[in-house]
Enzyme design. Structure first.
Site, PDB file in Angstrom:
ATOM      1  N   ARG A 199     -11.011  -0.367  14.966  1.00 29.97           N
ATOM      2  CA  ARG A 199     -10.887   0.295  13.669  1.00 29.97           C
ATOM      3  C   ARG A 199     -11.737  -0.478  12.677  1.00 29.97           C
ATOM      4  NH1 ARG A 199      -4.946   1.034  10.992  1.00 29.97           N
ATOM      5  NH2 ARG A 199      -5.267  -1.212  10.716  1.00 29.97           N
ATOM      6  N   MET A 256      10.678  24.856   1.790  1.00 33.89           N
ATOM      7  CA  MET A 256       9.936  23.856   1.037  1.00 33.89           C
ATOM      8  C   MET A 256      10.816  23.179  -0.004  1.00 33.89           C
ATOM      9  SD  MET A 256       6.471  24.370  -1.237  1.00 33.89           S
ATOM     10  CE  MET A 256       5.533  24.959   0.166  1.00 33.89           C
ATOM     11  N   LYS A 306       0.831  -1.202   0.000  1.00 39.95           N
ATOM     12  CA  LYS A 306       0.000   0.000   0.000  1.00 39.95           C
ATOM     13  C   LYS A 306       0.869   1.257   0.000  1.00 39.95           C
ATOM     14  CE  LYS A 306      -0.523   0.126   5.065  1.00 39.95           C
ATOM     15  NZ  LYS A 306      -1.473   0.164   6.177  1.00 39.95           N
ATOM     16  N   TYR A 322      14.684  31.278   6.327  1.00 40.21           N
ATOM     17  CA  TYR A 322      13.500  31.947   6.858  1.00 40.21           C
ATOM     18  C   TYR A 322      13.565  32.041   8.387  1.00 40.21           C
ATOM     19  CZ  TYR A 322      11.082  31.354   2.361  1.00 40.21           C
ATOM     20  OH  TYR A 322      10.711  31.419   1.043  1.00 40.21           O
TER      21      TYR A 322
END
Length: 377
Positions: A141, A318, A43, A271
């Site tokens: 769950r 980023m 997955k 930053y």
């Protein structure tokens, strides 16, 4: 006319060691009892490693089953001509179940109402379709509560001619820690259901509960199929679970230095001005940041260049981060940087990034974004 460059040429990338992957599968096979069937969980792109690539390697290593979380993940495997049985974890909708029929994908059916609807879809198409049922033994769950499971199992087995109840599963909440108290409680609840079934004429061929932690530490919970999640990727789910000699991580994250900067006393970096140079120094600018999945750290962590640790300075952005290379000789633009993995005698483990991001290994592995090309070596 200018030729268009091929994709995947970015100077930051995820690297997958395919040979080590094959070695890891072999080591797991050697460590596991021969009679057990094995399911490989692929997955979320096999936890960021590439779902199709890992699935094909599992198939070639003799695995019997694959598992995914979404219908799109399953269809991608089928489109890649992978014919192994595929199980979708969790719950599927009616529309997703229709796709399961079309692509021969097994799913879980955990309540009578859903069984009734899915059975009607099968009968309408003249199909007998395999399903599993999940027993909620303590995760709260997916699945049917262990104390309520027998009526659901009996309904599917006796009243649903279109459904073939191939498997019964459960999932451990905490199988990889030293204290196995709760894991053993879940195991006993699952066994309650098995023992109750033995009083009926219902036979379910596949019984599976062990995830990676259970595979390693709970042999009494192996039943007849085990599930490997991150183990074949060379990563352990905890610091205290059993180790298999020779198993190693197959994922590295690398980049090349595109720019170097000389700092003077008082120069600020990044930053928020979280770093100010107190002496003249040299930093390397790296073309990767939290937008790619690297932890959003400030003056924490390090990378490897020339086989040496180079601390992160300032707050990474980023798309970029800065590291101190003042202590390196002959550092140059184009030099290889390792952000996760090994270089020389040094190694940055996924668990190092876990400390810096304050999370778990699974998030680190799955967090490397798709915009980082995957290179298989």
């Amino acid at each position: 006319m200018i030729d268009k460059p091929m994709s995947g040429i970015r100077s930051a990338w995820v690297e997958i060691d395919h040979q080590q992957l094959l070695t890891n599968f072999e080591l797991i096979n050697q460590d596991s009892p021969a009679h057990l069937k094995k399911l490989c969980v692929v997955k979320d792109q096999a936890y960021g490693h590439g779902g199709v690539v890992i699935a094909k390697a599992a198939r070639d290593a003799g695995y019997d089953y694959l598992a995914v979380e979404t219908i799109d993940e399953a269809i991608e495997l089928r489109d890649a001509q992978i014919e192994l049985p595929i199980l979708i974890f969790g719950e599927v909708s009616d529309a997703e179940f229709a796709a399961c029929l079309a692509y021969r994908i097994t799913c879980c059916v955990n309540d009578i109402d859903k069984a009734r609807r899915f059975n009607a879809l099968c009968l309408a198409q003249g199909i007998n379709h395999t399903v599993h049922i999940e027993i909620d033994s303590g995760m709260s769950r997916w699945g049917v509560r262990w104390s309520d499971a027998i009526p659901v199992i009996e309904y599917i087995a006796r009243e649903c001619d279109g459904l073939v109840l191939e498997g019964m599963m459960s999932h451990f909440a905490m199988s990889d820690e030293a204290d196995k108290t709760y894991a053993n409680l879940q195991h006993s609840r699952f066994v309650e259901v098995i023992e109750a079934l033995e009083q009926t004429d219902i036979t379910i061929p596949l019984i599976h509960m062990s995830n990676t932690g259970g595979l390693l530490d709970l042999p009494h919970a192996h039943f007849n199929m085990i599930r490997s999640g991150i183990l074949h990727l060379g990563v352990y789910p905890s610091l205290v679970c059993k180790r298999i000699e020779g198993l190693k991580p197959i994922m590295s994250v690398k980049a090349q230095i595109p720019a170097l900067r000389q700092l003077q006393v008082g120069d600020c970096v990044g930053y928020g001005m979280h770093f100010t140079a107190s002496t003249p120094m040299q930093i390397a600018i790296l073309p990767i940041g939290y937008g790619d999945g690297y932890p959003r750290v400030r003056n924490e962590g390090y990378v490897l260049i020339h086989g040496q640790q180079c601390p992160v300075v300032g707050g990474n952005a980023m798309d970029a981060m800065m590291v101190d290379v003042s202590h390196l000789d002959n550092v140059s633009i184009g030099d290889e940087v390792v952000l996760m993995g090994g270089q020389g005698d040094e190694w940055i483990d996924p668990r190092d990034l876990v400390k810096w991001k304050k999370t778990v290994c699974y998030e680190i592995l799955t967090g490397w974004r798709a915009r980082l090309p995957r290179r298989y070596v």
